[in-house]
Design an enzyme around this catalytic site. Sequence first.
Site, PDB file in Angstrom:
ATOM      1  N   GLU A  34       0.817  -1.248   0.007  1.00 15.54           N
ATOM      2  CA  GLU A  34       0.132  -0.132  -0.080  1.00 15.54           C
ATOM      3  C   GLU A  34       1.011   1.360  -0.086  1.00 15.54           C
ATOM      4  OE1 GLU A  34      -3.025  -0.649  -1.359  1.00 15.54           O
ATOM      5  OE2 GLU A  34      -3.246  -2.013   0.546  1.00 15.54           O
ATOM      6  N   ASP A  37       3.208   1.985  -4.896  1.00 11.99           N
ATOM      7  CA  ASP A  37       3.385   2.297  -6.050  1.00 11.99           C
ATOM      8  C   ASP A  37       3.850   3.758  -6.727  1.00 11.99           C
ATOM      9  OD1 ASP A  37       0.783   3.201  -5.424  1.00 11.99           O
ATOM     10  OD2 ASP A  37      -0.387   2.678  -7.103  1.00 11.99           O
ATOM     11  N   SER A 129     -11.118  -0.153  -5.863  1.00 13.91           N
ATOM     12  CA  SER A 129     -10.567   0.701  -7.163  1.00 13.91           C
ATOM     13  C   SER A 129     -11.932   0.423  -8.166  1.00 13.91           C
ATOM     14  CB  SER A 129      -9.551   0.010  -7.814  1.00 13.91           C
ATOM     15  OG  SER A 129      -8.762   0.719  -8.888  1.00 13.91           O
ATOM     16  N   SER A 130     -13.263   0.953  -7.926  1.00  9.28           N
ATOM     17  CA  SER A 130     -14.162   1.380  -8.698  1.00  9.28           C
ATOM     18  C   SER A 130     -13.778   2.325 -10.020  1.00  9.28           C
ATOM     19  CB  SER A 130     -15.558   1.692  -8.048  1.00  9.28           C
ATOM     20  OG  SER A 130     -15.001   2.782  -7.233  1.00  9.28           O
ATOM     21  N   GLU A 163      -6.733   9.575 -14.172  1.00 12.02           N
ATOM     22  CA  GLU A 163      -7.014   9.528 -12.783  1.00 12.02           C
ATOM     23  C   GLU A 163      -6.338  10.754 -12.254  1.00 12.02           C
ATOM     24  OE1 GLU A 163      -8.455   7.664  -9.155  1.00 12.02           O
ATOM     25  OE2 GLU A 163      -8.581   6.920 -10.982  1.00 12.02           O
ATOM     26  N   ASP A 175      -3.640   0.070  -9.564  1.00  9.48           N
ATOM     27  CA  ASP A 175      -5.165  -0.150  -9.657  1.00  9.48           C
ATOM     28  C   ASP A 175      -5.277  -0.379 -11.399  1.00  9.48           C
ATOM     29  OD1 ASP A 175      -5.295   0.435  -7.093  1.00  9.48           O
ATOM     30  OD2 ASP A 175      -6.770   2.348  -7.524  1.00  9.48           O
TER      31      ASP A 175
END
Length: 385
Positions: A34, A37, A129-130, A163, A175
């Site tokens: 977490e 990235d 991660s919608s 994003e 994601d």
Amino acid sequence: MPSPESTAQAFEDRYGRRPDGVWSAPGRVNLIGEHTDYNDGLVFPFAIERRTWAAMGRREDRTLTVHSGAMPEPAQASLDELGPERFDGWSAYVFGVVWAMEQRGVDLSGRTGFDIMLASDVPLGAGLSSSAAIECAVAIALNDEWELGLTRRELIYICQLAENGAVGAPTGNMDQTASLMGEAGHGVLIDVRAETADPVALHFADEGLELLVIDTRVHHEHATGGYGARRKSCEDGAAAMGVASLRDLTEEDLPRAVEVLDDETFRRVKHVVTENARVARTAEVVANEGPRAIGDLLVASHASMRDDFEISVPELDLAVETALANGAVGSRMTGGGFGGAAIALIDADRAAEVEAAIEAAFADAGFTAPIIFVVNPSAGAHRDL
């Protein structure tokens, strides 16, 4: 629940014609790794069976329209007037992909617009991660419809730019990579710096295990709140340590870091450095010893996010503690934090018991009842119809 067929029918009901096709992309669960990235680090997510479907049909003009059964009004834009300042709310995830394609060199002159209908069973704001599921479903649909020939790697960068630049969320591309590169039964070991995404068999079912998602229903938004502050702390820490990114540091550098950095920045840096090590170890252990051997790594990851990165909330901590107290192999919060979901790796025959214990614990604490469900490592984005 939505499906390719129901999404195609919803398109026809809305627009009066059949769509050219239906494409879908999955949400993801991050098994471990977490906030690594965007620090050029390692992450280990997997795509899940919960997906977003995009039914798309070309128009004769240069107008873009998008509708979703979850939203009361459709949104509209023009290929001639694309820009983040023109995007509003949820439609930015769709129109932002088109804008990002143009930013990365796709020539939109002479292109016709499209109508699109979205449907999804990826929970919103749950850390699954919608947003990436929407972006990736739209991206692969456009790639096919416009015959662009873009690679999955190019689509990852396009969706990340959407994003970051259109939505305004300063996230990495974990994601989008999981959504576009996932394989059934496998996790995706991502090395952001090396730009690699390697499938690793997880063997959950072989070992009689299931992965439970506990959606706390504490919703978060990465475009606001503490996500950006955490990213800045990482950048500040790397600069103070004289490295390009925190990926350049190892656990052997932490004694020097504690002398150089203030306490808060040190704890942020410590989380990222130790989390990278945990990701590498998890992939090694699950491949060589099996998934039952990764429990301690999951637990250590949660403790690091709770204490060093400070992105957990009481609901997440309670979910993790209760799962572990009721026999989970391992448990941790997943996603960007400040709400969202926790995961618990459990024996399949104890799923009902663990679920009941978590629900009771939330009720006793006066928390909103969680939504709990099993997820399985599933295929990445593809065309359905």
